[in-house]
Design a protein around this motif. Structure first.
Motif, PDB file in Angstrom:
ATOM      1  N   THR A   1      -8.136  -2.935   9.504  1.00 53.81           N
ATOM      2  CA  THR A   1      -6.676  -2.907   9.582  1.00 53.81           C
ATOM      3  C   THR A   1      -6.103  -4.033   8.734  1.00 53.81           C
ATOM      4  OG1 THR A   1      -6.699  -1.984  11.815  1.00 53.81           O
ATOM      5  CG2 THR A   1      -4.682  -3.093  11.113  1.00 53.81           C
TER       6      THR A   1
ATOM      7  N   LYS B   1      -4.413   0.529   0.662  1.00 54.20           N
ATOM      8  CA  LYS B   1      -4.583   1.955   0.975  1.00 54.20           C
ATOM      9  C   LYS B   1      -5.637   2.575   0.072  1.00 54.20           C
ATOM     10  CE  LYS B   1      -2.904   4.607   3.196  1.00 54.20           C
ATOM     11  NZ  LYS B   1      -3.347   5.192   4.483  1.00 54.20           N
TER      12      LYS B   1
ATOM     13  N   LEU C   1      -6.661   0.958   7.032  1.00 61.89           N
ATOM     14  CA  LEU C   1      -5.471   1.320   7.788  1.00 61.89           C
ATOM     15  C   LEU C   1      -4.446   0.222   7.518  1.00 61.89           C
ATOM     16  CD1 LEU C   1      -6.907   2.401  11.264  1.00 61.89           C
ATOM     17  CD2 LEU C   1      -5.931   3.887   9.495  1.00 61.89           C
TER      18      LEU C   1
END
Length: 392
Positions: free
Chosen positions: A183, A201, A206
Motif C-alpha cells: 500500500t 500504480k 495499491l
C-alpha cells in the motif's frame, strides 16, 4: 519564436545566450540541451555553453558543438558579450559579480533563501526572471518549469520508495502462495503527487492519496487510486492549497494518521510557496507505523511534512525509514534538463521583439509576474518585503 535572423539590416550582432556549468553539489542538470540549441542557432542566436556544463546530464560538449553551440573553457569567455544567461540553480553573489550591467538571467531564483544575491543583482542593475514565479495560466503551460521538474521529482520519489521498501509492490501469485500488494499513500496531489501516484500504480501497488483540495479527487481517481476524503476545501489561489485553520488541521491529522499507520510507503509532497512545509506526520504517527515502512518526504528542503525528517539524510525511527531527499529532479538529469530547456525556449519567445532584438518592454503578463529584479529595483513585492536591510 521571433527570429534574430529576421532582424532589420541594422542589427548584425546576434543575441548571445550563455549557459554556465552548474556548481551546486549534486546538481546534474543543465539549462540547455543540444536539441534546443539547434533550434535556437537556426533562428540566429549565438549559444555558448561552458565546458562540461552538460556532462552530468549525459550531454557531452561534442553534442553541443554538433548542434551549433560554441564551447567556452570558463566563465570569462562564456559571459563576455552575453545578453542572456540561462541557469538551473540560483546565481550566487560571486556569479552575479561576473555579469555585465543589463544582463538578463533566467532560472530558478529561490529568492527567500537567496536575498544577498538578489540584492547584488539589484545593485548591479541585472535583470532577473524567476521561473518559479511563472503564473499557472494556459498560455504559460509550456514555460512552467516548476511543474516539469516537480513531475520528475514525483517519479523519482515513487522509485525511491519501491527501492527501500522490504516488500514487493505488485500482487504476485507464486507456487509459494499469493503475495499481497503493498500500500502506497501519497499526501498531496499536485503535479509531483500525481506523478508519484501514476508511477506507484504502474509498479502494481495499491495507491491511496489525500489532498486538502477537494478538486484533486477527480484527478486522483482518474489514475486508479483511492482518494481519502475529508470535508475540507482548502483550495487557494493559483492552484495551490491555502493554510488550514486549527480545527481543520486537527481533523486532517486524525484521518491522515490512520492512513499513514497502515501504509507500507508514504510519499509526502505538501508545500506552501514561500512558507515552511506543513507537518502532516507527527512523531506519534511514526510510532504507529509498521516496521519496515518507508517515508519519502519530498518537502524535506522546506522543513519537511514529517516532524522527524532531516533534509538530505536517511534515518530509521521505530523501525520506519524516513528519507529526506534533496533535489530529486537532478537524479534523472537527462530528461529533466530536456524538459527544462524546452521551458526556457518557450520563455525566450516572450523576450524577443519583432525585429529579433531583446525587448525592453516587459508588459506581457507572464513577464510581469516572473520579473524579480530590473533596472536597479526588486519588482516582486513579496521579495521586496523581505529585502529590508539586506545589503549586497
Amino acid at each position: 519564436m521571433s527570429s534574430p535572423a529576421n532582424a532589420t539590416s541594422s542589427q548584425t550582432v546576434p543575441v548571445v545566450i550563455a549557459v554556465p556549468r552548474e556548481l551546486i553539489p549534486g546538481e546534474q542538470r543543465v539549462a540547455m540541451v543540444p536539441e534546443i540549441v539547434q533550434k535556437l542557432t537556426k533562428s540566429g542566436y549565438e549559444i555558448r555553453v561552458e565546458h562540461d556544463a552538460g556532462k552530468g546530464a549525459f550531454y557531452p560538449d561534442e553534442l553541443f558543438i554538433a548542434a551549433g553551440a560554441k564551447i567556452a573553457p570558463g566563465p570569462a569567455g562564456l559571459l563576455e558579450g552575453a545578453r542572456i544567461v540561462l541557469r538551473v540553480q540560483p546565481p550566487t553573489v560571486a556569479d552575479v559579480d561576473q555579469l555585465a550591467e543589463g544582463t538578463i538571467v533566467i532560472g530558478f531564483m529561490n529568492a527567500t533563501n537567496n536575498l544577498a544575491a538578489i540584492a547584488r543583482m539589484r545593485d548591479r542593475k541585472i535583470t532577473a526572471f524567476a521561473l518559479e514565479l511563472v503564473p499557472r495560466i494556459t498560455r504559460a503551460q509550456s514555460m512552467d518549469a516548476l511543474s516539469s521538474q516537480a513531475m520528475a521529482g514525483g517519479y523519482v520519489a515513487a522509485i525511491m520508495g519501491a527501492e527501500n521498501c522490504p516488500k514487493f509492490l505488485p500482487m504476485l501469485t507464486t507456487a509459494a502462495g499469493t503475495i499481497r500488494p503493498a500500500t502506497v499513500l501519497i499526501l498531496g496531489a499536485g503535479v509531483a503527487g500525481l506523478m508519484a501516484i501514476a508511477t506507484a500504480k504502474r509498479l502494481g501497488a495499491l495507491v491511496e492519496a489525500y489532498d486538502v483540495r477537494r478538486a484533486a479527487g477527480e484527478q486522483v481517481r482518474s489514475l486508479g487510486a483511492k482518494f481519502l476524503e475529508l470535508e475540507i476545501n482548502a483550495e487557494g489561489q493559483g492552484g495551490y492549497a491555502r493554510e488550514l485553520t486549527p480545527e481543520e488541521k486537527e481533523k486532517e491529522q486524525q484521518m491522515v494518521s490512520a492512513a499513514v499507520a497502515k501504509a507500507d510507503i508514504v510519499i509526502t509532497t505538501a508545500a506552501i510557496p514561500g512558507r515552511k512545509a506543513p507537518v502532516l506526520i507527527t512523531r506519534e504517527t511514526v510510532a504507529m507505523m509498521k516496521p519496515g515502512a518507508v517515508i519519502i518526504d519530498m518537502a524535506a528542503e522546506s522543513g519537511g511534512n514529517c516532524e522527524m525528517t532531516q533534509a538530505g539524510k536517511t534515518i530509521r525511527e521505530h523501525g520506519v525509514l524516513i528519507i529526506g531527499p534533496q533535489n530529486l529532479p537532478a537524479r534523472v538529469p537527462f530528461h529533466t534538463s530536456q524538459m527544462y530547456a524546452k521551458n526556457l525556449q518557450s520563455f525566450l519567445s516572450l523576450l524577443v521583439d519583432k525585429n529579433g532584438a531583446v525587448t525592453s518592454d516587459f508588459s506581457d503578463e507572464i513577464l510581469v509576474a516572473s520579473l524579480l529584479v530590473h533596472a536597479g529595483e526588486v519588482r516582486h513585492k513579496q521579495t521586496l518585503d523581505l529585502m529590508s536591510g539586506v545589503r549586497s
